[in-house]
Scaffold this motif. Structure first.
Motif, PDB file in Angstrom:
ATOM      1  N   ARG A 160       0.856  -1.186   0.000  1.00 15.18           N
ATOM      2  CA  ARG A 160       0.000   0.000   0.000  1.00 15.18           C
ATOM      3  C   ARG A 160       0.894   1.239   0.000  1.00 15.18           C
ATOM      4  NH1 ARG A 160      -2.689   2.143   5.124  1.00 15.18           N
ATOM      5  NH2 ARG A 160      -1.683   4.000   4.271  1.00 15.18           N
ATOM      6  N   GLY A 161       0.305   2.359  -0.401  1.00 12.27           N
ATOM      7  CA  GLY A 161       1.048   3.600  -0.383  1.00 12.27           C
ATOM      8  C   GLY A 161       1.202   4.136   1.030  1.00 12.27           C
ATOM      9  N   GLU A 162       2.389   4.626   1.351  1.00  8.35           N
ATOM     10  CA  GLU A 162       2.666   5.174   2.673  1.00  8.35           C
ATOM     11  C   GLU A 162       3.337   6.532   2.517  1.00  8.35           C
ATOM     12  OE1 GLU A 162       3.236   4.902   7.041  1.00  8.35           O
ATOM     13  OE2 GLU A 162       1.844   4.083   5.558  1.00  8.35           O
ATOM     14  N   THR A 163       2.774   7.553   3.162  1.00  9.46           N
ATOM     15  CA  THR A 163       3.368   8.881   3.120  1.00  9.46           C
ATOM     16  C   THR A 163       4.471   8.972   4.162  1.00  9.46           C
ATOM     17  OG1 THR A 163       1.276   9.883   2.388  1.00  9.46           O
ATOM     18  CG2 THR A 163       2.922  11.354   3.356  1.00  9.46           C
ATOM     19  N   VAL A 164       5.710   9.154   3.714  1.00 11.24           N
ATOM     20  CA  VAL A 164       6.841   9.246   4.644  1.00 11.24           C
ATOM     21  C   VAL A 164       7.248  10.687   4.871  1.00 11.24           C
ATOM     22  CG1 VAL A 164       7.693   6.944   4.092  1.00 11.24           C
ATOM     23  CG2 VAL A 164       8.495   8.894   2.758  1.00 11.24           C
ATOM     24  N   ALA A 165       6.767  11.596   4.054  1.00 16.85           N
ATOM     25  CA  ALA A 165       6.982  13.040   4.211  1.00 16.85           C
ATOM     26  C   ALA A 165       5.939  13.722   3.341  1.00 16.85           C
ATOM     27  CB  ALA A 165       8.395  13.448   3.799  1.00 16.85           C
ATOM     28  N   PRO A 166       5.586  14.965   3.657  1.00 21.33           N
ATOM     29  CA  PRO A 166       4.602  15.656   2.829  1.00 21.33           C
ATOM     30  C   PRO A 166       4.976  15.613   1.348  1.00 21.33           C
ATOM     31  CG  PRO A 166       5.044  16.928   4.807  1.00 21.33           C
ATOM     32  CD  PRO A 166       6.023  15.795   4.804  1.00 21.33           C
ATOM     33  N   GLY A 167       4.088  15.020   0.548  1.00 20.55           N
ATOM     34  CA  GLY A 167       4.320  14.920  -0.885  1.00 20.55           C
ATOM     35  C   GLY A 167       5.177  13.751  -1.313  1.00 20.55           C
ATOM     36  N   TRP A 168       5.658  12.921  -0.368  1.00 19.67           N
ATOM     37  CA  TRP A 168       6.511  11.780  -0.704  1.00 19.67           C
ATOM     38  C   TRP A 168       5.813  10.494  -0.264  1.00 19.67           C
ATOM     39  CZ3 TRP A 168      11.798  10.276   1.924  1.00 19.67           C
ATOM     40  CH2 TRP A 168      12.360   9.216   1.204  1.00 19.67           C
ATOM     41  N   VAL A 169       5.289   9.757  -1.231  1.00 16.18           N
ATOM     42  CA  VAL A 169       4.586   8.503  -0.981  1.00 16.18           C
ATOM     43  C   VAL A 169       5.401   7.356  -1.566  1.00 16.18           C
ATOM     44  CG1 VAL A 169       2.453   7.195  -1.342  1.00 16.18           C
ATOM     45  CG2 VAL A 169       2.361   9.687  -1.031  1.00 16.18           C
ATOM     46  N   VAL A 170       5.625   6.318  -0.760  1.00 20.93           N
ATOM     47  CA  VAL A 170       6.376   5.146  -1.222  1.00 20.93           C
ATOM     48  C   VAL A 170       5.503   3.909  -1.053  1.00 20.93           C
ATOM     49  CG1 VAL A 170       8.575   6.207  -0.571  1.00 20.93           C
ATOM     50  CG2 VAL A 170       7.425   4.664   1.024  1.00 20.93           C
ATOM     51  N   ASP A 171       5.880   2.842  -1.760  1.00 20.06           N
ATOM     52  CA  ASP A 171       5.202   1.566  -1.577  1.00 20.06           C
ATOM     53  C   ASP A 171       5.672   0.932  -0.273  1.00 20.06           C
ATOM     54  OD1 ASP A 171       3.742   1.686  -3.908  1.00 20.06           O
ATOM     55  OD2 ASP A 171       5.279   0.673  -5.108  1.00 20.06           O
ATOM     56  N   ALA A 172       4.726   0.617   0.596  1.00 20.36           N
ATOM     57  CA  ALA A 172       5.031  -0.032   1.868  1.00 20.36           C
ATOM     58  C   ALA A 172       4.440  -1.436   1.870  1.00 20.36           C
ATOM     59  CB  ALA A 172       4.465   0.779   3.026  1.00 20.36           C
ATOM     60  N   VAL A 173       5.136  -2.352   2.504  1.00 22.95           N
ATOM     61  CA  VAL A 173       4.653  -3.718   2.655  1.00 22.95           C
ATOM     62  C   VAL A 173       4.261  -3.922   4.110  1.00 22.95           C
ATOM     63  CG1 VAL A 173       5.210  -6.165   2.507  1.00 22.95           C
ATOM     64  CG2 VAL A 173       6.105  -4.569   0.788  1.00 22.95           C
ATOM     65  N   ARG A 174       3.010  -4.291   4.327  1.00 19.67           N
ATOM     66  CA  ARG A 174       2.534  -4.590   5.675  1.00 19.67           C
ATOM     67  C   ARG A 174       2.223  -6.076   5.795  1.00 19.67           C
ATOM     68  NH1 ARG A 174      -1.391   0.476   7.488  1.00 19.67           N
ATOM     69  NH2 ARG A 174       0.272   2.060   7.466  1.00 19.67           N
ATOM     70  N   ALA A 175       2.556  -6.629   6.948  1.00 21.15           N
ATOM     71  CA  ALA A 175       2.332  -8.049   7.194  1.00 21.15           C
ATOM     72  C   ALA A 175       2.061  -8.258   8.676  1.00 21.15           C
ATOM     73  CB  ALA A 175       3.553  -8.866   6.754  1.00 21.15           C
ATOM     74  N   THR A 176       1.607  -9.457   9.018  1.00 27.42           N
ATOM     75  CA  THR A 176       1.411  -9.830  10.418  1.00 27.42           C
ATOM     76  C   THR A 176       2.575 -10.697  10.870  1.00 27.42           C
ATOM     77  OG1 THR A 176      -1.010  -9.766  10.237  1.00 27.42           O
ATOM     78  CG2 THR A 176      -0.087 -11.028  12.066  1.00 27.42           C
ATOM     79  N   GLU A 177       3.298 -10.220  11.869  1.00 28.90           N
ATOM     80  CA  GLU A 177       4.422 -10.974  12.431  1.00 28.90           C
ATOM     81  C   GLU A 177       3.918 -11.787  13.613  1.00 28.90           C
ATOM     82  OE1 GLU A 177       8.855  -9.615  12.843  1.00 28.90           O
ATOM     83  OE2 GLU A 177       7.774  -8.978  14.645  1.00 28.90           O
ATOM     84  N   ARG A 178       4.235 -13.071  13.617  1.00 28.54           N
ATOM     85  CA  ARG A 178       3.740 -13.953  14.680  1.00 28.54           C
ATOM     86  C   ARG A 178       4.872 -14.240  15.660  1.00 28.54           C
ATOM     87  NH1 ARG A 178      -1.228 -15.028  13.985  1.00 28.54           N
ATOM     88  NH2 ARG A 178      -2.180 -14.865  11.910  1.00 28.54           N
ATOM     89  N   LEU A 179       4.917 -13.442  16.707  1.00 27.60           N
ATOM     90  CA  LEU A 179       5.990 -13.519  17.695  1.00 27.60           C
ATOM     91  C   LEU A 179       5.496 -14.299  18.903  1.00 27.60           C
ATOM     92  CD1 LEU A 179       8.881 -12.507  18.404  1.00 27.60           C
ATOM     93  CD2 LEU A 179       7.796 -10.520  19.473  1.00 27.60           C
ATOM     94  N   GLU A 180       5.692 -15.623  18.862  1.00 31.77           N
ATOM     95  CA  GLU A 180       5.323 -16.504  19.976  1.00 31.77           C
ATOM     96  C   GLU A 180       3.905 -16.249  20.469  1.00 31.77           C
ATOM     97  OE1 GLU A 180       8.184 -16.590  23.101  1.00 31.77           O
ATOM     98  OE2 GLU A 180       9.470 -17.944  21.960  1.00 31.77           O
ATOM     99  N   GLY A 181       2.931 -16.369  19.580  1.00 30.52           N
ATOM    100  CA  GLY A 181       1.550 -16.206  19.974  1.00 30.52           C
ATOM    101  C   GLY A 181       1.116 -14.774  20.178  1.00 30.52           C
ATOM    102  N   ARG A 182       1.958 -13.803  19.821  1.00 35.59           N
ATOM    103  CA  ARG A 182       1.624 -12.385  19.947  1.00 35.59           C
ATOM    104  C   ARG A 182       1.622 -11.760  18.557  1.00 35.59           C
ATOM    105  NH1 ARG A 182       3.087 -10.411  25.153  1.00 35.59           N
ATOM    106  NH2 ARG A 182       2.190  -8.421  24.504  1.00 35.59           N
ATOM    107  N   PRO A 183       0.626 -12.077  17.706  1.00 33.81           N
ATOM    108  CA  PRO A 183       0.620 -11.508  16.362  1.00 33.81           C
ATOM    109  C   PRO A 183       0.430  -9.997  16.398  1.00 33.81           C
ATOM    110  CG  PRO A 183      -1.472 -12.589  16.814  1.00 33.81           C
ATOM    111  CD  PRO A 183      -0.560 -12.910  17.961  1.00 33.81           C
ATOM    112  N   HIS A 184       1.172  -9.313  15.539  1.00 30.26           N
ATOM    113  CA  HIS A 184       1.061  -7.859  15.460  1.00 30.26           C
ATOM    114  C   HIS A 184       1.493  -7.413  14.073  1.00 30.26           C
ATOM    115  CE1 HIS A 184       5.185  -8.740  16.799  1.00 30.26           C
ATOM    116  NE2 HIS A 184       5.522  -7.718  16.014  1.00 30.26           N
ATOM    117  N   ALA A 185       1.045  -6.237  13.679  1.00 30.62           N
ATOM    118  CA  ALA A 185       1.357  -5.717  12.350  1.00 30.62           C
ATOM    119  C   ALA A 185       2.757  -5.120  12.326  1.00 30.62           C
ATOM    120  CB  ALA A 185       0.324  -4.663  11.948  1.00 30.62           C
ATOM    121  N   VAL A 186       3.447  -5.336  11.210  1.00 30.58           N
ATOM    122  CA  VAL A 186       4.742  -4.699  10.971  1.00 30.58           C
ATOM    123  C   VAL A 186       4.722  -4.094   9.575  1.00 30.58           C
ATOM    124  CG1 VAL A 186       6.087  -6.142  12.541  1.00 30.58           C
ATOM    125  CG2 VAL A 186       5.736  -6.880  10.177  1.00 30.58           C
ATOM    126  N   GLN A 187       5.648  -3.195   9.336  1.00 28.54           N
ATOM    127  CA  GLN A 187       5.708  -2.512   8.047  1.00 28.54           C
ATOM    128  C   GLN A 187       7.149  -2.423   7.562  1.00 28.54           C
ATOM    129  OE1 GLN A 187       3.192   1.005   6.813  1.00 28.54           O
ATOM    130  NE2 GLN A 187       5.066   2.100   7.299  1.00 28.54           N
TER     131      GLN A 187
END
Length: 229
Positions: free
Chosen positions: A124-151
Motif C-alpha cells: 500500500r502507499g505510505e506517506t513518509v513526508a509531505p508529498g513523498w509517498v512510497v510503496d510499503a509492505v505490511r504483514a502480520t508478524e507472529r511472535l510466539e503467539g503475539r501476532p502484530h502488524a509490521v511494516q
C-alpha cells in the motif's frame, strides 16, 4: 512574604492536586504522545497511549531506582523506555529477552535461530513526508503467539540484515514495528531493565495532524480507547 504565604494557603488544594498528579504520572500511570512513525502501523503520529508504570516495577518517583519488581517483561510487549544512547524517551516492541539470540535476514526476524513467521503481506502507499509517498509492505508478524502488524519500506531498506547477537542478562532487544524507519536496538543497543518506564497497553485518543500541507487536525475516533496489540 505574607502575600506568598497567603497565595499558597489559598491555593493549597490545587497545589496538592498538581503534586498528586505529578506523582501519579511518575509512579503509577502516564500518557505518552506518539511523535514519529517508528511504530506504524500499530501506532500512528497523533496517538496518545496509556502507559502502565507499574507493569514491571515500583520505582521511586522521579528516578530509575527500583523499589519492588512486580512482573517480567514479555516478548511482544510495547514499552516506553529511556534510550541508553542519550536518555530520549522511546516507545518500541520487545522482541528479545535476556539470553535470546536475535538476528535479521532481509524482512525476517530470527529468534534463537528460528525465523518468526510473516503472514499476509500486502502493498500500500505510505506517506513518509509531505508529498513523498512510497510503496510499503505490511504483514502480520507472529511472535510466539503475539501476532502484530509490521511494516517495511522497500525503497528505504534500512538495516535489513543484522548479525546475530545475544541479549545480555537484564537487557531487552527492542524493534519498532516500522522496521525501515525506527531508531531501536539496531542503533542504540539493548536496553537495561532499569530504563524501562512501563507498558503501553491502550490508545487513549488519536488525531491526524499530518496532511499534504504539513498540518491538519482531525480526530480519529475509531482509534480512541483501543487496545494495543
Amino acid at each position: 512574604m505574607n502575600t506568598l504565604q497567603h497565595t499558597l494557603r489559598a491555593n493549597r488544594g490545587f497545589i496538592l492536586f498538581l503534586l498528586g498528579l505529578a506523582l501519579f504520572r511518575t509512579a503509577v500511570a502516564d500518557w505518552n504522545p506518539i511523535p514519529s512513525a517508528s511504530m506504524r502501523p500499530t501506532l500512528l503520529e497523533g496517538d496518545v497511549v496509556l502507559v502502565n508504570r507499574l507493569a514491571y516495577a515500583l520505582k521511586l518517583p522521579l528516578t530509575d531506582i527500583v523499589l519492588l519488581r512486580l512482573s517480567e517483561p514479555q516478548r511482544g510487549d510495547v514499552v516506553t523506555f529511556s534510550s541508553p544512547a542519550g536518555g530520549t524517551r522511546l516507545i518500541k516492541r520487545i522482541v528479545g529477552l535476556p539470553g535470546d539470540r536475535i538476528a535479521m535476514r532481509g524482512d525476517v526476524l530470527l529468534l534463537n535461530g528460528q525465523p518468526v513467521g510473516l503472514d499476509g503481506p500486502q502493498t500500500r502507499g505510505e506517506t513518509v513526508a509531505p508529498g513523498w509517498v512510497v510503496d510499503a509492505v505490511r504483514a502480520t508478524e507472529r511472535l510466539e503467539g503475539r501476532p502484530h502488524a509490521v511494516q517495511f519500506l522497500p525503497p528505504l531498506r534500512a538495516r535489513r540484515d543484522v548479525a546475530e547477537t545475544t541479549v545480555p542478562p537484564g537487557h531487552y532487544f527492542m524493534l519498532g514495528d516500522n522496521r525501515d524507519n525506527s531508531e531501536d536496538s539496531r542503533v542504540i543497543g539493548t536496553v537495561p531493565r532499569e530504563l524501562l518506564i512501563g507498558r503501553a497497553h491502550r490508545v487513549l485518543v488519536s488525531a491526524d495532524w499530518l496532511g499534504e500541507d504539513g498540518w491538519r487536525m482531525a480526530p480519529r475516533f475509531g482509534r480512541w480507547v483501543t487496545a494495543i496489540r
